[in-house]
Scaffold this motif. Sequence first.
Motif, short mmCIF file in Angstrom:
data_model
loop_
_atom_site.label_atom_id
_atom_site.label_comp_id
_atom_site.label_asym_id
_atom_site.label_seq_id
_atom_site.Cartn_x
_atom_site.Cartn_y
_atom_site.Cartn_z
N THR A 33 7.81 4.80 -7.25
CA THR A 33 6.74 3.96 -7.79
C THR A 33 6.78 2.55 -7.23
OG1 THR A 33 8.14 3.47 -9.70
CG2 THR A 33 6.51 5.22 -9.96
N ARG A 34 7.93 2.13 -6.75
CA ARG A 34 8.01 0.79 -6.16
C ARG A 34 7.48 0.80 -4.74
NH1 ARG A 34 13.09 -3.47 -6.39
NH2 ARG A 34 11.76 -5.32 -6.47
N VAL A 35 7.76 1.87 -4.02
CA VAL A 35 7.21 2.01 -2.67
C VAL A 35 5.70 2.25 -2.76
CG1 VAL A 35 7.24 3.41 -0.57
CG2 VAL A 35 9.39 2.83 -1.72
N HIS A 36 5.29 2.98 -3.81
CA HIS A 36 3.87 3.29 -4.01
C HIS A 36 3.45 2.78 -5.40
CE1 HIS A 36 3.87 5.89 -0.48
NE2 HIS A 36 4.97 6.46 -0.94
N PRO A 37 3.29 1.48 -5.58
CA PRO A 37 3.00 0.93 -6.91
C PRO A 37 1.71 1.44 -7.53
CG PRO A 37 2.71 -0.73 -5.19
CD PRO A 37 3.38 0.44 -4.56
N GLU A 38 0.82 2.02 -6.70
CA GLU A 38 -0.42 2.57 -7.27
C GLU A 38 -0.14 3.70 -8.25
OE1 GLU A 38 0.24 4.56 -3.20
OE2 GLU A 38 0.48 2.56 -4.11
N VAL A 58 -2.96 -2.77 -9.11
CA VAL A 58 -1.66 -2.89 -8.45
C VAL A 58 -1.17 -4.33 -8.48
CG1 VAL A 58 -0.51 -2.71 -6.20
CG2 VAL A 58 -2.03 -0.87 -6.96
N GLU A 59 -2.09 -5.28 -8.44
CA GLU A 59 -1.72 -6.69 -8.46
C GLU A 59 -1.02 -7.07 -9.77
OE1 GLU A 59 -4.67 -5.57 -7.29
OE2 GLU A 59 -4.02 -5.91 -5.21
N ASP A 60 -1.24 -6.29 -10.82
CA ASP A 60 -0.59 -6.57 -12.10
C ASP A 60 0.89 -6.15 -12.11
OD1 ASP A 60 -2.94 -7.57 -13.23
OD2 ASP A 60 -3.61 -5.56 -13.81
N VAL A 61 1.29 -5.34 -11.13
CA VAL A 61 2.68 -4.86 -11.06
C VAL A 61 3.48 -5.89 -10.29
CG1 VAL A 61 4.18 -2.94 -10.44
CG2 VAL A 61 1.78 -2.49 -11.01
N LYS A 62 4.00 -6.88 -11.01
CA LYS A 62 4.70 -7.99 -10.39
C LYS A 62 6.21 -7.74 -10.39
CE LYS A 62 1.06 -11.08 -12.04
NZ LYS A 62 0.34 -11.09 -10.76
N ASP A 87 12.19 2.44 5.72
CA ASP A 87 12.79 1.12 5.49
C ASP A 87 12.50 0.61 4.08
OD1 ASP A 87 13.80 1.12 8.04
OD2 ASP A 87 12.17 -0.08 8.89
N ASP A 88 11.30 0.88 3.58
CA ASP A 88 10.96 0.47 2.22
C ASP A 88 11.86 1.18 1.21
OD1 ASP A 88 8.90 -1.22 3.08
OD2 ASP A 88 7.46 0.42 3.08
#
Length: 292
Positions: free
Chosen positions: A132-137, A150-154, A220-221
């Motif tokens: 979920t961190r690599v793909h926050p969507e 996605v911008e809300d996932v800070k 790498d991510d």
Amino acid sequence: MDKIKSEDFRVDRPVHLSELNTYNDLNSNDDELKKRLAETRRKLGKLQDVMYAHGKYAVLICFQGMDTSGKDSLIREVFKDFNMRGVVVHSFKTPTYLEKKQDYLWRHYIRLPARGKFGVFNRTHYENVLVTRVHPEYILSEHIPGIETVEDVKESFWHNRFEQIKKFEKHLVENGTLVFKFFLHLSKEEQKNRLLRRLDRPEKNWKFSPDDLEERKFWDDYQRCYEEAINITSAPDAPWYVIPSDNKKASRTIVADIIYDELKKYKDIDEPVLSEEILKNVDLYRKQLEND
């Protein structure tokens, strides 16, 4: 064969994955590794019987690693001599509709091992701070209040998740669950070779998915996210172990030895003894059976 020491693989200080070996053959050939694993596996099987009868501790063993790191085969080989009533393996895939209706830890919590049993998680609650961190969507499908885009996932969101996971594991330990976390550390080159074998060998074809190639682009991510998750959440009572996994036979041997050696440190684990009342009447019970 090189001596296997847990502390050589345990994360008790910040690590950089790029600096850690992905290959280790323990200075042994395949036959020697196979023999060592068989010996440790038998000892683990006997210890599991004792722990099942003892009924005071549960054991949670977590495996994480990149695709093709060998999780499935390791689980099959390491736990082969366990009594099936004492070990349960759970492989966590994409969350189901029902699971998405709950908080992200729920599906893991309901599959925790009971006291006296081993639970093996093939992929774990850490998927929730890795994939979920690599793909926050993906977070948007959890329908969390205040997370609309996605911008809300800070960064604060991930910090909170790490803290929640640490508290989750601390709670488990304080209530009698022994927690082991293994990261199967694979090189990108070896992953390529294993994916090619999936294409080249008919019996392995079913394991291949084009999605594997898509995820490989994020190598790498993933390494960055794994490194941070391991460093933040490795704790004395719930440690991470980074296992070199380019050599599957060696990685299985290392994992088995670590589990056995760490469990043997618990001197309060022993087979229960009969009560004094039963012991006093053993001869009577024996006669009853013999005369039956």
